[in-house]
Structure formats: C-alpha cells, structure tokens
Design a protein around this motif. Structure first.
Motif, mmCIF file in Angstrom:
data_model
loop_
_atom_site.group_PDB
_atom_site.id
_atom_site.type_symbol
_atom_site.label_atom_id
_atom_site.label_comp_id
_atom_site.label_asym_id
_atom_site.label_seq_id
_atom_site.Cartn_x
_atom_site.Cartn_y
_atom_site.Cartn_z
ATOM 1 N N ASP A 2 -13.204 26.784 12.730
ATOM 2 C CA ASP A 2 -12.469 27.636 13.665
ATOM 3 C C ASP A 2 -10.975 27.657 13.328
ATOM 4 O O ASP A 2 -10.448 26.761 12.678
ATOM 5 N N SER A 3 -10.301 28.682 13.775
ATOM 6 C CA SER A 3 -8.896 28.893 13.413
ATOM 7 C C SER A 3 -7.975 27.808 13.972
ATOM 8 O O SER A 3 -6.973 27.465 13.345
ATOM 9 N N ALA A 4 -8.297 27.243 15.133
ATOM 10 C CA ALA A 4 -7.457 26.185 15.703
ATOM 11 C C ALA A 4 -7.476 24.944 14.812
ATOM 12 O O ALA A 4 -6.441 24.302 14.609
ATOM 13 N N THR A 5 -8.623 24.624 14.246
ATOM 14 C CA THR A 5 -8.732 23.480 13.348
ATOM 15 C C THR A 5 -7.962 23.721 12.062
ATOM 16 O O THR A 5 -7.277 22.822 11.563
ATOM 17 N N VAL A 6 -8.041 24.924 11.536
ATOM 18 C CA VAL A 6 -7.300 25.267 10.317
ATOM 19 C C VAL A 6 -5.799 25.170 10.567
ATOM 20 O O VAL A 6 -5.055 24.610 9.751
ATOM 21 N N ARG A 7 -5.327 25.684 11.702
ATOM 22 C CA ARG A 7 -3.901 25.609 12.033
ATOM 23 C C ARG A 7 -3.452 24.153 12.168
ATOM 24 O O ARG A 7 -2.377 23.783 11.690
ATOM 25 N N ARG A 8 -4.266 23.350 12.791
ATOM 26 C CA ARG A 8 -3.943 21.921 12.950
ATOM 27 C C ARG A 8 -3.838 21.239 11.586
ATOM 28 O O ARG A 8 -2.919 20.468 11.327
ATOM 29 N N TYR A 9 -4.786 21.523 10.705
ATOM 30 C CA TYR A 9 -4.773 20.957 9.358
ATOM 31 C C TYR A 9 -3.518 21.391 8.600
ATOM 32 O O TYR A 9 -2.840 20.564 7.983
ATOM 33 N N GLU A 10 -3.200 22.676 8.641
ATOM 34 C CA GLU A 10 -2.021 23.189 7.947
ATOM 35 C C GLU A 10 -0.739 22.569 8.499
ATOM 36 O O GLU A 10 0.185 22.268 7.751
ATOM 37 N N ARG A 11 -0.679 22.378 9.811
ATOM 38 C CA ARG A 11 0.489 21.760 10.432
ATOM 39 C C ARG A 11 0.642 20.310 9.957
ATOM 40 O O ARG A 11 1.744 19.851 9.656
ATOM 41 N N SER A 15 3.853 18.698 7.658
ATOM 42 C CA SER A 15 4.698 17.764 8.399
ATOM 43 C C SER A 15 5.636 16.990 7.473
ATOM 44 O O SER A 15 5.215 16.474 6.441
#
Length: 70
Positions: A2-11, A15
């Motif tokens: 899901d897109s929320a997981t991808v965004r979290r990974y990219e963030r 970092s």
C-alpha cells in the motif's frame, strides 16, 4: 504494497539520522526471532508477533521497519 507503507519506507530512507548511521537499512529482519537486526535490541512480544503475522511494524528503539524471516 500500500502507498502508506511505501511513503513510510521512503521517509526512513531519506532520514538524516540514517545517513549518519553506519547501518543505513530501513527494512531489516527480526534477528533470531527476538531482536532487531539493525540495533540488536530485544523486541516486545507484541512487535515480534505482529511481524510474524506480516503486519508493518517498527523497532521500538531505532524505528526501522521490521519483517519476519521464515
């Protein structure tokens, strides 16, 4: 994935703390079934169980995303 997981990974990958740490991985296995493979800290039983179930979980100590190896 899901897109929320991808965004979290990219963030996590972007970092500044990740770039200064020698181990820059944002996704690591649960080591020996009990600890984070990045920071080597023991995980709570609930975190280990959620990783085993395939849920998206993070280490309570370093924030790295975790997965359970079969």
């Amino acid at each position: 994935i899901d897109s929320a997981t991808v965004r979290r990974y990219e963030r996590l990958r972007a970092s500044p703390a990740r770039t200064s740490h020698p181990d820059q991985r944002a996704l690591v296995p649960v080591r020996d079934g009990v600890c984070c493979d990045r920071c080597r800290m023991n995980l709570t039983a609930q975190t280990r169980m959620n990783a085993r179930k395939g849920l998206v979980v993070a280490c309570d100590n370093c924030g790295t995303m975790l997965y359970h190896e079969d």
